[in-house]
Design an enzyme around this catalytic site. Structure first.
Site, PDB file in Angstrom:
ATOM      1  N   GLY A 230       0.828  -1.204   0.000  1.00 13.61           N
ATOM      2  CA  GLY A 230       0.000   0.000   0.000  1.00 13.61           C
ATOM      3  C   GLY A 230       0.858   1.246   0.000  1.00 13.61           C
ATOM      4  O   GLY A 230       0.478   2.268   0.544  1.00 13.61           O
ATOM      5  N   ASP A 273      -3.276  -6.947  -5.461  1.00 15.34           N
ATOM      6  CA  ASP A 273      -4.326  -6.678  -4.475  1.00 15.34           C
ATOM      7  C   ASP A 273      -3.896  -7.316  -3.156  1.00 15.34           C
ATOM      8  O   ASP A 273      -3.804  -8.536  -3.051  1.00 15.34           O
ATOM      9  CB  ASP A 273      -5.649  -7.271  -4.947  1.00 15.34           C
ATOM     10  CG  ASP A 273      -6.811  -6.935  -4.017  1.00 15.34           C
ATOM     11  OD1 ASP A 273      -6.561  -6.619  -2.836  1.00 15.34           O
ATOM     12  OD2 ASP A 273      -7.966  -6.998  -4.476  1.00 15.34           O
ATOM     13  N   MET A 274      -3.645  -6.496  -2.150  1.00 18.39           N
ATOM     14  CA  MET A 274      -3.106  -6.994  -0.881  1.00 18.39           C
ATOM     15  C   MET A 274      -4.066  -7.930  -0.163  1.00 18.39           C
ATOM     16  O   MET A 274      -3.659  -8.700   0.708  1.00 18.39           O
ATOM     17  CB  MET A 274      -2.726  -5.828   0.031  1.00 18.39           C
ATOM     18  CG  MET A 274      -3.875  -4.941   0.451  1.00 18.39           C
ATOM     19  SD  MET A 274      -3.280  -3.481   1.360  1.00 18.39           S
ATOM     20  CE  MET A 274      -4.832  -2.677   1.775  1.00 18.39           C
ATOM     21  N   HIS A 291      -5.490   1.229   9.566  1.00 15.91           N
ATOM     22  CA  HIS A 291      -6.580   2.068  10.094  1.00 15.91           C
ATOM     23  C   HIS A 291      -7.736   2.244   9.099  1.00 15.91           C
ATOM     24  O   HIS A 291      -8.794   2.743   9.466  1.00 15.91           O
ATOM     25  CB  HIS A 291      -6.054   3.428  10.563  1.00 15.91           C
ATOM     26  CG  HIS A 291      -5.554   4.328   9.473  1.00 15.91           C
ATOM     27  ND1 HIS A 291      -4.796   5.439   9.727  1.00 15.91           N
ATOM     28  CD2 HIS A 291      -5.682   4.296   8.124  1.00 15.91           C
ATOM     29  CE1 HIS A 291      -4.500   6.049   8.602  1.00 15.91           C
ATOM     30  NE2 HIS A 291      -5.023   5.377   7.627  1.00 15.91           N
TER      31      HIS A 291
END
Length: 386
Positions: A230, A273-274, A291
């Site tokens: 990310g 895509d994590m 978060h």
């Protein structure tokens, strides 16, 4: 409220002290009510001043400068300077009343002046200096403050806040989703202006929050490989690899993000895509990622990290953490404010306590947790060891 005691029917009161006490109480109640009722107006006045570059105009006039509304308007293109100055005056007074600007009264040059024998002039305070980038300097703190205010006062943010009550009465989706019927991140894909404001805020926010980490955390110097999951366009990773050239950097993000990423020395961009899978890496960095998601998504992501790591690998998490003993101070309020916007924009995103971070790690198989508190922003570096 001012009371003329001579005109009061004293028969209705036991003594004048009761009247005086009533005056103090009602004055206090009135001012508190006005202050609370004016919070939104003050915020929008602040936004207008930023967009009109009022703070930078004052800063360019000198470190202790005080300018009148007319002097500020002379630096702003407007169709009717006289009327514009009077409108701006009222905006500046509100900011002065909230200690965002300082106010000094002076006699105007020339005739008596359009509004009487004096005029007000406005200067920067400690608060507004954080909003001023002069023509000769660039200030990341000023960029952070202005980008945060502009983003949080965008129309979509305000519309979402109208839906907070509905999100309480009918849980299940974020106020933003209730307002627009779509996920916040998907919505930004169709709104370039909002996306740019968000990206600007996240970039400067990430830089500022990472400053202490970069200076004080020693966990990067012994690495051979680091994957930033990310990681956006790779700005943070590029800073790490430029300081530690022996570290091989992998920047992992969604395909449309990677497509816009520039070529960076010692950084390889990888699309994916994590939540599906993460490429194998010796060490993984998650900076301000967890978060955004509820616990189940966090566990899914951390489980994918666990599977991508070698036996001695680790995840380095950089996040603000909520103190378990909440205090009324600047840093505690800063975390809670960010948690509020997580609630507003995401389905389940939130700031966590350190205990909650530990529980997430243990739930997916990490056996050891090390925590390194940073001195500012309530930021912590949290290591999950496989």
């Amino acid at each position: 409220m001012h009371i003329a005691y001579a005109n009061i029917d004293k028969g209705r009161y036991q003594n004048i002290e009761q009247v005086q006490n009533m005056e103090v109480q009602e004055d206090g109640d009135h001012f508190i009510s006005s202050q609370l009722g004016g919070l939104a107006g003050t915020q929008m006045a602040l936004r207008a001043a930023i967009e009109l570059k009022v703070f930078s105009i004052i800063a360019d006039a000198g470190p202790d400068a005080h300018l009148s509304a007319a002097e500020i308007i002379s630096k702003i293109p407007t169709k009717d300077p006289s009327s514009a100055a009077w409108t701006l005056e009222r905006v500046l007074r509100v900011l002065g009343g909230n200690s965002i600007l300082s106010i000094i009264s002076r006699k105007p040059s020339g005739n008596n002046g359009e509004h009487g024998l004096h005029e007000w002039t406005y200067g920067l305070t400690k608060k507004s200096r954080r909003l001023a980038s002069s023509s000769s300097t660039t200030d990341e703190l000023a960029s952070f403050t202005t980008s945060f205010i502009l983003f949080t006062t965008e129309r979509e943010m305000l519309e979402s806040q109208y839906m907070i009550k509905d999100a309480v009465l009918d849980p299940g989706s974020s106020p933003f989703y209730k307002a627009y019927g779509v996920n916040f991140f998907d919505y930004m894909g169709e709104k370039p202006r909002l996306r740019q404001l968000f990206d600007d805020f996240m970039e400067v926010s990430g830089k500022l929050q990472f400053e202490d980490v970069f200076k004080l955390y020693g966990g990067f110097k012994d690495l051979k490989e680091l994957m930033d999951v990310g990681g956006g366009i790779g700005t943070t990773l590029a800073k790490i690899t430029s300081t530690y050239p022996h570290v091989r950097g992998l920047n992992f993000d969604l395909p449309h993000v990677i497509d816009a990423a520039p070529k960076l020395p010692s950084v390889k961009h990888v699309a994916g895509d994590m939540f599906k899978s993460i490429p194998n890496a010796q060490t993984i960095l998650l900076q301000c990622i967890l978060h955004n998601w509820d616990d189940e998504h966090c566990k899914k992501l951390l489980r994918n990290c666990w599977e991508a790591l070698p036996q001695e690998g680790k995840v380095i998490i950089v996040e603000m953490a909520i103190s378990e003993e909440l205090e009324n101070n600047v840093e505690a309020n800063d975390v809670l404010r960010e948690d509020f916007f997580m609630m507003l924009l995401t389905n389940g995103g939130k700031k966590q306590t350190l205990a909650e971070f530990k529980d997430l790690g243990k739930a997916v198989g990490f056996t050891k947790v090390d925590i390194f508190p940073m001195p500012h922003w309530s930021v912590h570096v949290i290591e999950f060891h496989k």
